[in-house]
Design a protein around this motif. Structure first.
Motif, PDB file in Angstrom:
ATOM      1  N   GLY A 216     -41.486-107.840   0.553  1.00  0.00           N
ATOM      2  CA  GLY A 216     -42.696-107.383   1.219  1.00  0.00           C
ATOM      3  C   GLY A 216     -43.122-108.327   2.333  1.00  0.00           C
ATOM      4  N   THR A 217     -43.662-107.744   3.398  1.00  0.00           N
ATOM      5  CA  THR A 217     -44.158-108.547   4.520  1.00  0.00           C
ATOM      6  C   THR A 217     -45.115-109.631   4.038  1.00  0.00           C
ATOM      7  OG1 THR A 217     -43.873-106.720   6.072  1.00  0.00           O
ATOM      8  CG2 THR A 217     -45.488-108.397   6.667  1.00  0.00           C
ATOM      9  N   TRP A 218     -45.949-109.268   3.056  1.00  0.00           N
ATOM     10  CA  TRP A 218     -46.996-110.181   2.575  1.00  0.00           C
ATOM     11  C   TRP A 218     -46.452-111.503   2.046  1.00  0.00           C
ATOM     12  CZ3 TRP A 218     -46.331-111.173  -2.600  1.00  0.00           C
ATOM     13  CH2 TRP A 218     -45.595-110.230  -3.319  1.00  0.00           C
ATOM     14  N   THR A 219     -45.164-111.538   1.609  1.00  0.00           N
ATOM     15  CA  THR A 219     -44.628-112.801   1.080  1.00  0.00           C
ATOM     16  C   THR A 219     -44.543-113.870   2.171  1.00  0.00           C
ATOM     17  OG1 THR A 219     -42.324-112.150   1.409  1.00  0.00           O
ATOM     18  CG2 THR A 219     -43.280-111.643  -0.738  1.00  0.00           C
ATOM     19  N   GLY A 220     -44.655-113.444   3.433  1.00  0.00           N
ATOM     20  CA  GLY A 220     -44.666-114.418   4.533  1.00  0.00           C
ATOM     21  C   GLY A 220     -45.862-115.352   4.489  1.00  0.00           C
ATOM     22  N   GLY A 292     -52.472-111.327   9.451  1.00  0.00           N
ATOM     23  CA  GLY A 292     -52.057-110.535   8.289  1.00  0.00           C
ATOM     24  C   GLY A 292     -50.727-109.830   8.494  1.00  0.00           C
ATOM     25  N   GLY A 293     -49.997-110.143   9.561  1.00  0.00           N
ATOM     26  CA  GLY A 293     -48.667-109.567   9.781  1.00  0.00           C
ATOM     27  C   GLY A 293     -48.695-108.406  10.750  1.00  0.00           C
ATOM     28  N   LYS A 334     -41.367-111.023   7.363  1.00  0.00           N
ATOM     29  CA  LYS A 334     -42.235-112.105   6.876  1.00  0.00           C
ATOM     30  C   LYS A 334     -42.672-113.046   8.004  1.00  0.00           C
ATOM     31  CE  LYS A 334     -39.065-111.891   3.902  1.00  0.00           C
ATOM     32  NZ  LYS A 334     -39.029-110.463   3.625  1.00  0.00           N
ATOM     33  N   ALA A 335     -41.791-113.161   9.012  1.00  0.00           N
ATOM     34  CA  ALA A 335     -42.129-114.026  10.154  1.00  0.00           C
ATOM     35  C   ALA A 335     -43.361-113.512  10.894  1.00  0.00           C
ATOM     36  CB  ALA A 335     -40.948-114.117  11.113  1.00  0.00           C
ATOM     37  N   THR A 336     -43.681-112.212  10.747  1.00  0.00           N
ATOM     38  CA  THR A 336     -44.869-111.682  11.425  1.00  0.00           C
ATOM     39  C   THR A 336     -46.146-112.306  10.869  1.00  0.00           C
ATOM     40  OG1 THR A 336     -45.230-109.731   9.984  1.00  0.00           O
ATOM     41  CG2 THR A 336     -43.684-109.467  11.828  1.00  0.00           C
TER      42      THR A 336
END
Ligand SMILES: [Ca+2]
Ligand SMILES: [Ca+2]
Length: 470
Positions: A216-220, A292-293, A334-336
């Protein structure tokens, strides 16, 4: 005809102004499976330090995949109490922090059962009734529902509205709803998306039993690895020693509520970082990117769905190419988020300082300001001047500047980056590229002060490049 064009132009201006009015607070509600592990409590502590950025309309304790039969409103109450002890001090630094009586009055309990077992006849809860009340309020602003666990309480509210409202009323209510979930932590997220296709929904959906949580993106927000490989992010500033030093120890009763990380620091925090009023994001445009991505609108496809295959577009995983902590380029969803890690961690540290320090002892964010509009219209070959000279700092700190070409955003597609001259100067410029149709480019101004910790605020310049010869 001319009049009509003018009228249309005025209308567009009004709409744009409305969409970007920074003085208008967003309406926010949080649904949390707090106490399934320590990270929701961590996120709630950070959330409280920004409580003045929004009109908080509800805090609802819920279940999730990780906590199927119990809810823990008591833990939210504890954190509100700790916040109450420092609220007067926070008010020395910024206005608008709500009082604890109000926050406790909007603390509600969801139905203590898992997923769709908590949806349907007889499954109303004070949480689902409260969501309905907020959605029916006479308020033209959207309602943001940030989901840190399972969204079954929201699903129950929608189920009830569908059973009791006309199609027209339901459509009007749906159009005000904005949902940001931290993946699918029960089966009601896919159910909502299927049955209420009009709902604005941001999510890294479940693809297999592990996928939603590991990719998930949030793990970034705090992860340092991807498929076992180094992700490019700086892990030290989200690790326990940093948090002990800057948040938890010797930083007063609110910071002390931030528990030691078990798996990942604050997996749920991206949902509200997205809505912080810092000049970077725009809540109606997840594809613009923010702390927040960044998310794009499409129908995700995969062979291995944990729940049902996705049937409609949602705002979901998008990738940015970013220079990693080891000076190599990394491309991932995740980099976002982690590209902004230093800034959002410093911001949190400063706000925890606010909970104990005087104004003179603490740092406050600079004001990023442009000498021109946020939207520029130029012709291919024009030299576009970027000017941040009106920027300032309430503590009279020295400011540094960075102009970032946000290549993944905007319609102009090119592998070769736009070269910004004097990109670390208050005055910068670039030459508008050759285009064959009108194209947009997004340039981010990041202004950072030299206070401790250093704080960053932003402005976004959207440049429309028209074809032409020069
Ligand atoms: Ca959670
Ligand atoms: Ca400052």
């Amino acid at each position: 005809m001319k009049k009509l064009v003018l009228l249309f132009g005025c209308l567009m201006m009004t709409l744009l102004n409305h969409a970007q009015n920074p003085s208008e607070k967003l309406r926010v509600m949080v649904l949390t499976d707090i106490e399934n592990e320590p990270d929701d409590a961590q996120s709630m502590v950070r959330f409280m330090t920004y409580a003045n950025h929004w009109d908080i309309e509800g805090l609802v304790a819920t279940t999730s995949l990780h906590q199927k039969k119990k809810i823990a409103a008591w833990r939210i109450s504890e954190i509100i109490t700790a916040y109450g002890k420092v609220r007067e001090n926070l008010l020395l630094h910024e206005s608008g922090y709500p009082d604890t009586n109000y926050l406790k009055s909007i603390l509600k309990e969801g139905y203590p059962d898992f997923g769709m077992d908590a949806v349907g006849k007889g499954k109303d809860s004070e949480g689902s009734d409260w969501i309905i009340k907020a959605l029916e309020k006479e308020d033209s602003r959207p309602l943001w529902v940030l989901v840190w666990g399972g969204p079954n309480c929201l699903a129950q509210a929608l189920w009830k509205l569908q059973a009791t409202k006309s199609k027209k009323q339901l459509a009007a209510i749906q159009s005000k709803l904005r949902v940001y979930t931290i993946s699918d932590q029960d089966d009601t997220g896919p159910w909502i998306r299927k049955n209420f296709p009009g709902v604005f929904y941001i999510c890294s959906p479940g693809t297999n039993d592990k996928g939603a949580y590991h990719h998930g993106t949030w793990t970034g927000i705090s992860g340092d690895k991807f498929n076992g490989r180094f992700s490019g992010a700086n892990f030290a500033i989200v690790d326990n020693p940093w948090l002990d030093k800057n948040i938890r120890k010797n930083h007063g009763p609110l910071g002390a509520e931030h528990p030691t990380t078990k798996y990942l620091m604050e997996g749920d925090t991206p949902s509200f970082l997205y809505l912080i009023n810092n000049g970077l994001g725009n809540s109606e445009h997840p594809n613009y990117g923010s702390w927040g991505g960044r998310y794009e609108l499409y129908t995700p496809k995969t062979e291995k769905w944990f729940y049902e295959p996705e049937t409609r577009p949602i705002w979901t995983n998008a990738e940015d190419e970013v220079m990693g902590f080891d000076s190599s380029f990394q491309t991932s969803n995740k980099a976002t988020i982690w590209r902004w890690r230093q800034a959002y961690q410093n911001d949190f540290a400063a706000r925890i300082d606010w909970s104990i320090k005087t104004y003179a002892e603490a740092n406050h964010p600079p004001v990023a300001k442009l000498a021109h509009d946020n939207e520029l219209r130029v012709v291919s070959g024009d030299t576009v001047l970027l000017d941040a000279s009106p920027s300032n700092d309430p503590d009279k700190n020295t400011l540094s500047y960075e102009w970032i070409y946000y290549r993944e955003v905007g319609t102009y597609e090119s592998k070769s980056a736009i070269k910004i001259a004097n990109a670390k100067n208050v005055l910068a410029s670039f030459v508008a590229p050759k285009v064959t149709k009108p194209e947009t480019l997004h340039i981010i101004l990041a202004v950072t002060d030299n206070g401790i910790p250093a704080l960053t605020r932003y402005q976004r310049v959207i440049v429309t490049v028209m074809p032409g010869s020069k």
